[in-house]
Design a protein around this motif. Structure first.
Motif, PDB file in Angstrom:
ATOM      1  N   UNK A   1       0.813  -1.208   0.000  1.00 52.98           N
ATOM      2  CA  UNK A   1       0.000   0.000   0.000  1.00 52.98           C
ATOM      3  C   UNK A   1       0.852   1.266   0.000  1.00 52.98           C
ATOM      4  N   UNK A   2       0.136   2.410   0.012  1.00 52.66           N
ATOM      5  CA  UNK A   2       0.829   3.699   0.025  1.00 52.66           C
ATOM      6  C   UNK A   2       1.662   3.896   1.279  1.00 52.66           C
ATOM      7  N   UNK A   3       1.244   3.270   2.389  1.00 45.59           N
ATOM      8  CA  UNK A   3       2.043   3.362   3.610  1.00 45.59           C
ATOM      9  C   UNK A   3       3.427   2.767   3.365  1.00 45.59           C
ATOM     10  N   UNK A   4       3.473   1.650   2.620  1.00 48.67           N
ATOM     11  CA  UNK A   4       4.758   1.036   2.311  1.00 48.67           C
ATOM     12  C   UNK A   4       5.584   1.906   1.374  1.00 48.67           C
ATOM     13  N   UNK A   5       4.917   2.533   0.395  1.00 51.41           N
ATOM     14  CA  UNK A   5       5.636   3.426  -0.515  1.00 51.41           C
ATOM     15  C   UNK A   5       6.279   4.561   0.273  1.00 51.41           C
TER      16      UNK A   5
ATOM     17  N   UNK B   1      14.130  11.510   4.626  1.00 56.56           N
ATOM     18  CA  UNK B   1      13.326  11.018   3.508  1.00 56.56           C
ATOM     19  C   UNK B   1      13.979  11.346   2.178  1.00 56.56           C
ATOM     20  N   UNK B   2      13.909  10.378   1.251  1.00 55.38           N
ATOM     21  CA  UNK B   2      14.252  10.675  -0.135  1.00 55.38           C
ATOM     22  C   UNK B   2      12.941  10.625  -0.907  1.00 55.38           C
ATOM     23  N   UNK B   3      12.312  11.763  -1.120  1.00 55.34           N
ATOM     24  CA  UNK B   3      11.006  11.838  -1.767  1.00 55.34           C
ATOM     25  C   UNK B   3      11.125  11.428  -3.237  1.00 55.34           C
ATOM     26  N   UNK B   4      10.157  10.646  -3.688  1.00 57.90           N
ATOM     27  CA  UNK B   4      10.168  10.207  -5.072  1.00 57.90           C
ATOM     28  C   UNK B   4       9.759  11.309  -6.037  1.00 57.90           C
ATOM     29  N   UNK B   5       8.987  12.280  -5.555  1.00 54.89           N
ATOM     30  CA  UNK B   5       8.498  13.348  -6.414  1.00 54.89           C
ATOM     31  C   UNK B   5       8.927  14.697  -5.872  1.00 54.89           C
TER      32      UNK B   5
ATOM     33  N   UNK C   1       7.207  17.401  -6.711  1.00 50.76           N
ATOM     34  CA  UNK C   1       6.024  18.264  -6.697  1.00 50.76           C
ATOM     35  C   UNK C   1       4.853  17.696  -5.897  1.00 50.76           C
ATOM     36  N   UNK C   2       4.881  16.406  -5.549  1.00 50.02           N
ATOM     37  CA  UNK C   2       3.800  15.792  -4.765  1.00 50.02           C
ATOM     38  C   UNK C   2       4.419  14.941  -3.665  1.00 50.02           C
ATOM     39  N   UNK C   3       3.762  14.903  -2.502  1.00 51.11           N
ATOM     40  CA  UNK C   3       4.359  14.199  -1.366  1.00 51.11           C
ATOM     41  C   UNK C   3       3.297  13.527  -0.504  1.00 51.11           C
ATOM     42  N   UNK C   4       3.689  12.383   0.085  1.00 49.67           N
ATOM     43  CA  UNK C   4       2.882  11.724   1.109  1.00 49.67           C
ATOM     44  C   UNK C   4       3.189  12.379   2.445  1.00 49.67           C
ATOM     45  N   UNK C   5       2.177  12.538   3.289  1.00 48.71           N
ATOM     46  CA  UNK C   5       2.393  13.017   4.655  1.00 48.71           C
ATOM     47  C   UNK C   5       1.602  12.099   5.582  1.00 48.71           C
TER      48      UNK C   5
ATOM     49  N   UNK D   1      19.127   0.675  -1.815  1.00 49.87           N
ATOM     50  CA  UNK D   1      18.545   0.645  -3.154  1.00 49.87           C
ATOM     51  C   UNK D   1      17.465   1.633  -3.573  1.00 49.87           C
ATOM     52  N   UNK D   2      16.953   1.559  -4.874  1.00 52.54           N
ATOM     53  CA  UNK D   2      15.897   2.441  -5.374  1.00 52.54           C
ATOM     54  C   UNK D   2      14.494   1.991  -5.037  1.00 52.54           C
ATOM     55  N   UNK D   3      13.533   2.803  -5.421  1.00 51.21           N
ATOM     56  CA  UNK D   3      12.154   2.596  -4.971  1.00 51.21           C
ATOM     57  C   UNK D   3      11.171   2.366  -6.096  1.00 51.21           C
ATOM     58  N   UNK D   4      10.510   1.198  -6.122  1.00 52.47           N
ATOM     59  CA  UNK D   4       9.432   0.927  -7.072  1.00 52.47           C
ATOM     60  C   UNK D   4       8.087   1.432  -6.576  1.00 52.47           C
TER      61      UNK D   4
END
Length: 506
Positions: A23-27, A153-157, A159-163, A493-496
Motif C-alpha cells: 500500500x501507500x504506507x509502504x511506498x 526522507x528521499x522523496x520520489x516526487x 512536486x507531490x508528497x505523502x504526509x 537501493x531504489x524505490x518501485x
C-alpha cells in the motif's frame, strides 16, 4: 564486471535498491528507508539495476495470499548473485517481516537483516552490525520506536508528497492482518503534520496526500472526533499548497463535518477513495465491518450532494467465506447505485492469523473467478460511462511524471485532474514540466483515462515545476567524484511503485 568490482566515489559506501510491495504506507516507508540509506552514505543504484546493488531492501506486504511466495521467489533469484559478490547485503522489512520474523532467515539464510514495521529507522545500524558480526540480524520491535515522519526522507516526487498523519489501526476486520502487524492507531500531533506540510511547500511541493491506515479516524488518540476535518481546513490555509488528498478513510468514521470540510476547503480535491469491501449486510457483519449497505450509500449520496463532480473509488473483496450468490448480487447493486469512477477488486485470499482464514464456507476458486469477472465487467462499463461525462469539460491538470507509458510515441504528456482522473494531452509548444499546471478541454474518454486532443488552452508555470527542474538539473550535474578503484562494500537501493490502491483493508 559485477558492481562489487566497480570503484566508488570517495565517501560513498555503495549503491542501494529498495523494492516496494503493498500500500501507500509502504511506498512512504520506502521513501524513509531511501533517506536513511543515503544519510548513511549509500547512493541509489541506477534505474533498472534489478538487484545489481550493494544493498537490496525488500519492503514487504502481508495482505495478499501470494505475498510470501513473491518474496521468497525474489530472494531466491538474488542468492546466486550474492554468492558471486562478497559484501552484498539483503534486507527484508515491512509487514511480512513483522509477521514471519526468524522464519525469513531460516528459509533464506543469505538474508542479512530482517526488521519490522515499527523500527525502520534501525536499518543502517543493522546492516553495519550484520557486516561486522558476519551474521544475520533480526530485530522486530513490538511498538513504534519513532514516528516515521521524523526520519530522513528521499522523496520520489519533487512536486507531490505523502504526509503520514497516523500509523496503525483500531479496527478488527476478520480478513485483515494489518492491525496485528502495524499495531494500534497512533496519531501524530497536528502541529507536526502542518509543520511538515509547510516545509514541503517551501521546497516546491504543491500537492500532498494525507496518509493513515484509517485516515479519518485521526483524533481518536486525543478524543477529538472532528480532528480530521479541522486538519483538512488547516491545510486550506497553507499558502502555496494547491492540492490536498487523503487515503484511505473508513465508512464508520466518515462524518458530516469531513464532507463539509472537503466541500468548503478549495484546495481539498473532489476525490474520495471509500472502501466498500462488500455490499451484503451479512457479509459485512462476518467481515466485522461496522457499517451496512444503507450507511455506505448514504455517505455516497451526501458526498455527491456536497460535491457533484467528485470522483469516488473503492475497494471490493469477492468470494469472502460464506458469500452466497444473493450476497454477491447485493455488491453488484451497490456498484450500480454508487457509480464508482473505479474500483480495486480483489479475490478473497486466506491470510494465516486472521479469523476469516478458518471460517466455514470457503468459496471454490472457480465461483470466485466467475463473480470477479462479472463485477469487473460491470465496473468497466460504469467507469467508461462516468468518464464520457467528462468530454467537453475544461479542466486544470497538474502535469505528472511517468504516468503515460505511450507519451513518447504519441507526442503527448499526462496529468491529473482535480478529481485524480488521468488525462493524456497534446504536448504544447511551450515548455511544460512535471508540477506545472495546464488547462485543457477533454475530447475523448476511455474506461481508465481521458484524452485532450486539441491545443492546450493555457500553461501555468509553478514553483512545483521549478522544484522538479532544479532536482533534475542537480542530478544531471552531479560530479562523479574521485575514483579510488576500491571494491564496494554493503549498501541499499531504489524505490518501485506499489500495485493497486492499497491494502484493501480500510
Amino acid at each position: 564486471m559485477s558492481s562489487s568490482d566497480r570503484s566508488q566515489p570517495v565517501g560513498v559506501k555503495g549503491t542501494y535498491e529498495v523494492r516496494t510491495y503493498g500500500c501507500q504506507m509502504n511506498v512512504h516507508d520506502s521513501e524513509r528507508l531511501s533517506g536513511l540509506l543515503e544519510g548513511a552514505g549509500y547512493e541509489r543504484a541506477p534505474e533498472g539495476s534489478d538487484g545489481d546493488a550493494d544493498v537490496v531492501v525488500f519492503n514487504t506486504c502481508a495482505v495478499r495470499e501470494n505475498a510470501d511466495n513473491r518474496l521468497y521467489g525474489n530472494l531466491g533469484r538474488l542468492a546466486p548473485m550474492k554468492t558471486k559478490r562478497p559484501g552484498m547485503q539483503i534486507a527484508v522489512g515491512g509487514c511480512l517481516a513483522q509477521k514471519d520474523r526468524d522464519t525469513i532467515v531460516k528459509k533464506a539464510p543469505w538474508v542479512d537483516v530482517v526488521f519490522g514495521t515499527h523500527n525502520i529507522g534501525k536499518l543502517p545500524v543493522l546492516l553495519e552490525r550484520a557486516r561486522v558480526q558476519e551474521e544475520a540480524q533480526v530485530e522486530i520491535a513490538e511498538s513504534l520506536e519513532a514516528f516515521p515522519s521524523t526520519l530522513p526522507t528521499r522523496r520520489e516526487s519533487a512536486y507531490a508528497a505523502w504526509v503520514s498523519i497516523s500509523v496503525g489501526c483500531n479496527n478488527t476486520c476478520t480478513f485483515c492482518i494489518v492491525p496485528a502487524l502495524r499495531g494500534k492507531e497512533k496519531d501524530r500531533r497536528t502541529g507536526d503534520i502542518l509543520a511538515e506540510i509547510e516545509t514541503l511547500v517551501g521546497e516546491g511541493v504543491s500537492e500532498i496526500t494525507l496518509l493513515g491506515q484509517n485516515v479519518n479516524a485521526y483524533g481518536s488518540d486525543i478524543g477529538d472526533r472532528e480532528a480530521f476535518s479541522k486538519l483538512l481546513r488547516a491545510c486550506g490555509k497553507i499558502e502555496g499548497l494547491e492540492r490536498v488528498r487523503f487515503t484511505s478513510p473508513h465508512p464508520r468514521d466518515f462524518t458530516d463535518d469531513v464532507i463539509a470540510a472537503m466541500a468548503e476547503t478549495p484546495n481539498v480535491m473532489p476525490q474520495l477513495h471509500m472502501p466498500l469491501q462488500s455490499g451484503s449486510d451479512p457479509v459485512l457483519k462476518a467481515m466485522r465491518r461496522s457499517y451496512r449497505q444503507d450507511r455506505f450509500l448514504g455517505i455516497i449520496e451526501k458526498v455527491r450532494a456536497a460535491m457533484p463532480d467528485a470522483a469516488i473509488s473503492t475497494d471490493i473483496i469477492i468470494g469472502f467465506p460464506g458469500e452466497t450468490e444473493e450476497d454477491f448480487e447485493q455488491t453488484m447493486h451497490v456498484v450500480r447505485e454508487a457509480r464508482f469512477a473505479n474500483a480495486f477488486t480483489f479475490q478473497y485470499s486466506k491470510r494465516p492469523g486472521t479469523p476469516a482464514a478458518t471460517m466455514e464456507g470457503q468459496i471454490p476458486k472457480e465461483v470466485v473467478q466467475s463473480r470477479y469477472e462479472r463485477l469487473v465487467a460491470l465496473q468497466e462499463e460504469i467507469s467508461w460511462e462516468e468518464n464520457k461525462k467528462q468530454v467537453g469539460r475544461t479542466l486544470e491538470l497538474m502535469v505528472a511524471e511517468g504516468e503515460g507509458r505511450k507519451d513518447g510515441a504519441t507526442h503527448r504528456l499526462s496529468g491529473r485532474a482535480p478529481d485524480n482522473r488521468l488525462v493524456h494531452f497534446t504536448k504544447p509548444d511551450t515548455e511544460v514540466r512535471p508540477g506545472d499546471v495546464v488547462t485543457v478541454e477533454i475530447t475523448y474518454a476511455a474506461p481508465h483515462h481521458l484524452l485532450a486532443e486539441g491545443a492546450v488552452l493555457g500553461v501555468r508555470p509553478t514553483r512545483a515545476g521549478d522544484a522538479w527542474e532544479k532536482r533534475n538539473t542537480e542530478a544531471a550535474a552531479k560530479p562523479a567524484g574521485v575514483m579510488l578503484g576500491l571494491p564496494k562494500i554493503g549498501a541499499p537501493e531504489p524505490l518501485p511503485v506499489a500495485s493497486g490502491s492499497g491494502c484493501g483493508c480500510d
